[in-house]
Design an enzyme around this catalytic site. Sequence first.
Site, PDB file in Angstrom:
ATOM      1  N   LYS A   1       0.563  -1.005   0.097  1.00 31.93           N
ATOM      2  CA  LYS A   1       0.033  -0.095  -0.233  1.00 31.93           C
ATOM      3  C   LYS A   1       0.898   1.399   0.168  1.00 31.93           C
ATOM      4  CE  LYS A   1      -2.289  -0.510   3.994  1.00 31.93           C
ATOM      5  NZ  LYS A   1      -1.277  -2.316   4.640  1.00 31.93           N
TER       6      LYS A   1
ATOM      7  N   ARG B   1      -9.548  -0.264   8.830  1.00 30.13           N
ATOM      8  CA  ARG B   1      -9.451  -1.089   8.194  1.00 30.13           C
ATOM      9  C   ARG B   1     -10.207  -2.232   9.395  1.00 30.13           C
ATOM     10  NH1 ARG B   1      -3.401  -0.673   8.283  1.00 30.13           N
ATOM     11  NH2 ARG B   1      -2.557  -1.812   9.738  1.00 30.13           N
TER      12      ARG B   1
ATOM     13  N   ARG C   1      11.838  -5.256   4.498  1.00 29.97           N
ATOM     14  CA  ARG C   1      11.466  -4.007   4.545  1.00 29.97           C
ATOM     15  C   ARG C   1      12.815  -2.831   5.247  1.00 29.97           C
ATOM     16  NH1 ARG C   1       5.370  -2.198   5.815  1.00 29.97           N
ATOM     17  NH2 ARG C   1       5.539  -2.948   7.411  1.00 29.97           N
TER      18      ARG C   1
ATOM     19  N   ARG D   1      11.274  -1.479  11.067  1.00 31.93           N
ATOM     20  CA  ARG D   1      10.204  -1.368  11.880  1.00 31.93           C
ATOM     21  C   ARG D   1      10.004  -2.097  13.061  1.00 31.93           C
ATOM     22  NH1 ARG D   1       4.851   0.168   8.082  1.00 31.93           N
ATOM     23  NH2 ARG D   1       3.830  -0.826   9.966  1.00 31.93           N
TER      24      ARG D   1
ATOM     25  N   ARG E   1      -0.215  -9.776  12.636  1.00 30.45           N
ATOM     26  CA  ARG E   1      -1.100  -8.840  11.985  1.00 30.45           C
ATOM     27  C   ARG E   1      -2.205  -9.361  11.082  1.00 30.45           C
ATOM     28  NH1 ARG E   1       3.888  -5.683   9.792  1.00 30.45           N
ATOM     29  NH2 ARG E   1       2.675  -4.180   9.441  1.00 30.45           N
TER      30      ARG E   1
HETATM   31  P1  AP5 Z   1       5.625  -1.337   1.759  1.00 29.68           P
HETATM   32  O1  AP5 Z   1       4.421  -0.580   1.144  1.00 29.68           O
HETATM   33  O2  AP5 Z   1       5.740  -0.594   2.998  1.00 29.68           O
HETATM   34  O3  AP5 Z   1       3.285  -2.453   2.289  1.00 29.68           O
HETATM   35  P2  AP5 Z   1       2.020  -1.585   3.183  1.00 29.68           P
HETATM   36  O4  AP5 Z   1       0.837  -2.573   2.621  1.00 29.68           O
HETATM   37  O5  AP5 Z   1       2.147  -0.131   3.470  1.00 29.68           O
HETATM   38  O6  AP5 Z   1       2.008  -2.329   4.825  1.00 29.68           O
HETATM   39  P3  AP5 Z   1       2.330  -1.802   6.009  1.00 29.68           P
HETATM   40  O7  AP5 Z   1       2.631  -2.706   7.022  1.00 29.68           O
HETATM   41  O8  AP5 Z   1       2.691  -0.855   6.248  1.00 29.68           O
HETATM   42  O9  AP5 Z   1       0.562  -2.160   6.367  1.00 29.68           O
HETATM   43  P4  AP5 Z   1       0.444  -2.265   7.970  1.00 29.68           P
HETATM   44  O10 AP5 Z   1      -0.903  -2.178   6.989  1.00 29.68           O
HETATM   45  O11 AP5 Z   1       0.609  -2.893   8.894  1.00 29.68           O
HETATM   46  O12 AP5 Z   1       1.017  -1.036   8.663  1.00 29.68           O
HETATM   47  P5  AP5 Z   1       0.768   0.611   8.762  1.00 29.68           P
HETATM   48  O13 AP5 Z   1       1.202   1.097   8.669  1.00 29.68           O
HETATM   49  O14 AP5 Z   1      -0.496   1.311   8.108  1.00 29.68           O
HETATM   50  O15 AP5 Z   1       5.415  -2.820   1.893  1.00 29.68           O
HETATM   51  C1  AP5 Z   1       5.884  -3.953   2.108  1.00 29.68           C
HETATM   52  C2  AP5 Z   1       7.459  -4.529   1.486  1.00 29.68           C
HETATM   53  O16 AP5 Z   1       7.042  -5.418   0.525  1.00 29.68           O
HETATM   54  C3  AP5 Z   1       8.608  -2.777   1.817  1.00 29.68           C
HETATM   55  O17 AP5 Z   1       9.424  -3.516   2.041  1.00 29.68           O
HETATM   56  C4  AP5 Z   1       8.504  -3.194  -0.360  1.00 29.68           C
HETATM   57  O18 AP5 Z   1      10.029  -2.581  -0.313  1.00 29.68           O
HETATM   58  C5  AP5 Z   1       8.335  -4.410  -0.488  1.00 29.68           C
HETATM   59  N1  AP5 Z   1       7.080  -4.442  -2.137  1.00 29.68           N
HETATM   60  C6  AP5 Z   1       5.824  -3.549  -2.104  1.00 29.68           C
HETATM   61  N2  AP5 Z   1       5.966  -3.676  -3.021  1.00 29.68           N
HETATM   62  C7  AP5 Z   1       6.482  -4.678  -3.843  1.00 29.68           C
HETATM   63  C8  AP5 Z   1       6.360  -5.791  -5.515  1.00 29.68           C
HETATM   64  N3  AP5 Z   1       5.118  -5.751  -5.989  1.00 29.68           N
HETATM   65  N4  AP5 Z   1       7.292  -6.837  -5.396  1.00 29.68           N
HETATM   66  C9  AP5 Z   1       8.219  -7.098  -3.839  1.00 29.68           C
HETATM   67  N5  AP5 Z   1       8.462  -6.299  -3.115  1.00 29.68           N
HETATM   68  C10 AP5 Z   1       7.660  -5.362  -2.467  1.00 29.68           C
HETATM   69  O19 AP5 Z   1      -0.519  -0.345  10.400  1.00 29.68           O
HETATM   70  C11 AP5 Z   1       0.534  -0.297  11.238  1.00 29.68           C
HETATM   71  C12 AP5 Z   1      -0.124  -0.269  12.913  1.00 29.68           C
HETATM   72  O20 AP5 Z   1      -0.595   0.686  13.234  1.00 29.68           O
HETATM   73  C13 AP5 Z   1      -1.359  -1.879  13.080  1.00 29.68           C
HETATM   74  O21 AP5 Z   1      -0.597  -2.706  12.800  1.00 29.68           O
HETATM   75  C14 AP5 Z   1      -2.223  -0.625  14.015  1.00 29.68           C
HETATM   76  O22 AP5 Z   1      -1.672  -0.994  15.112  1.00 29.68           O
HETATM   77  C15 AP5 Z   1      -2.187   0.972  13.021  1.00 29.68           C
HETATM   78  N6  AP5 Z   1      -2.917   1.334  13.776  1.00 29.68           N
HETATM   79  C16 AP5 Z   1      -2.601   1.924  11.309  1.00 29.68           C
HETATM   80  N7  AP5 Z   1      -3.766   2.160  11.045  1.00 29.68           N
HETATM   81  C17 AP5 Z   1      -5.064   1.713  12.311  1.00 29.68           C
HETATM   82  C18 AP5 Z   1      -6.372   2.238  11.775  1.00 29.68           C
HETATM   83  N8  AP5 Z   1      -6.477   2.337  10.758  1.00 29.68           N
HETATM   84  N9  AP5 Z   1      -6.827   1.378  12.667  1.00 29.68           N
HETATM   85  C19 AP5 Z   1      -6.389   1.103  13.565  1.00 29.68           C
HETATM   86  N10 AP5 Z   1      -5.038   0.683  13.899  1.00 29.68           N
HETATM   87  C20 AP5 Z   1      -4.042   1.470  12.886  1.00 29.68           C
HETATM   88 ZN    ZN Z   2       2.135   1.105   5.205  1.00 23.39          ZN
END
Ligand code: AP5
Ligand code: ZN
Length: 207
Positions: A13, A88, A123, A156, A167
Amino acid sequence: MRIILLGAPGAGKGTQAQYITEKYGIPQISTGDMLRAAVKAGTPLGVKAKAVMDAGELVSDDIIIGLVKERITEADCENGFLFDGFPRTIPQADALKDAGVVIDAVVEIDVADDEIIKRMSGRRVHPGSGRTYHLVFNAPKVEGKDDVTGEDLVQRADDVEEIVRDRLNVYHDQTAPLISYYKGWGEAKKPNAPKYVYVAGVGTVDD
Ligand code: AP5
Ligand code: ZN
């Protein structure tokens, strides 16, 4: 243009958000990045959120809904925004609907759990901007440094394999139901249904 990026942790994402926001000239609203900034700044919200995030659980709906409602009133959201990691849960999606926020498109990025585990371990992120890299699949120009600022990249705290598995479970239980929520809305031809777009997230970043 108002877009929701939906997908499991590590689906890409944040990576794709960089391209989509540039194309449409809209800001990326990542609730994860907002929470990480609060943790780093040591605000009361950050202190509360840290333990929850480190355990891979979700921060409470009330807190998140409050944060997002405030963020979308800012001036840069005038022409739209891209939600990354929000909504989410069903209550978060309902809150958005109840607030009268009309979404143009929901883009689902679908990646299998095994592939996600591989992605997360490699990552690295630039904490200041949220720019995301991968040691092998999306390497920075200079090892360990952000391409734009040259500042250090970090791993992270929630990218440890055991926490990534937790997760993923949270995603399947609480977030994946949003797929049928948004698809069903369009299929029922109800007013203001967003366009639903499915993307198999298995190609390269450019694909
Ligand atoms: P990346 O682009 O970083 O993936 P992402 O989908 O953004 O993953 P996140 O871990 O950030 O998602 P998340 O939803 O768990 O975390 P968030 O920060 O929202 O890509 C991942 C890796 O793959 C990278 O190294 C990239 O380079 C590589 N990659 C990408 N595309 C690729 C491809 N095509 N091929 C190969 N490699 C590739 O949330 C974190 C925490 O915050 C949650 O756990 C929760 O506690 C809290 N939180 C956040 N939002 C909420 C909410 N709305 N409600 C409640 N809690 C929340
Ligand atoms: Zn992210």
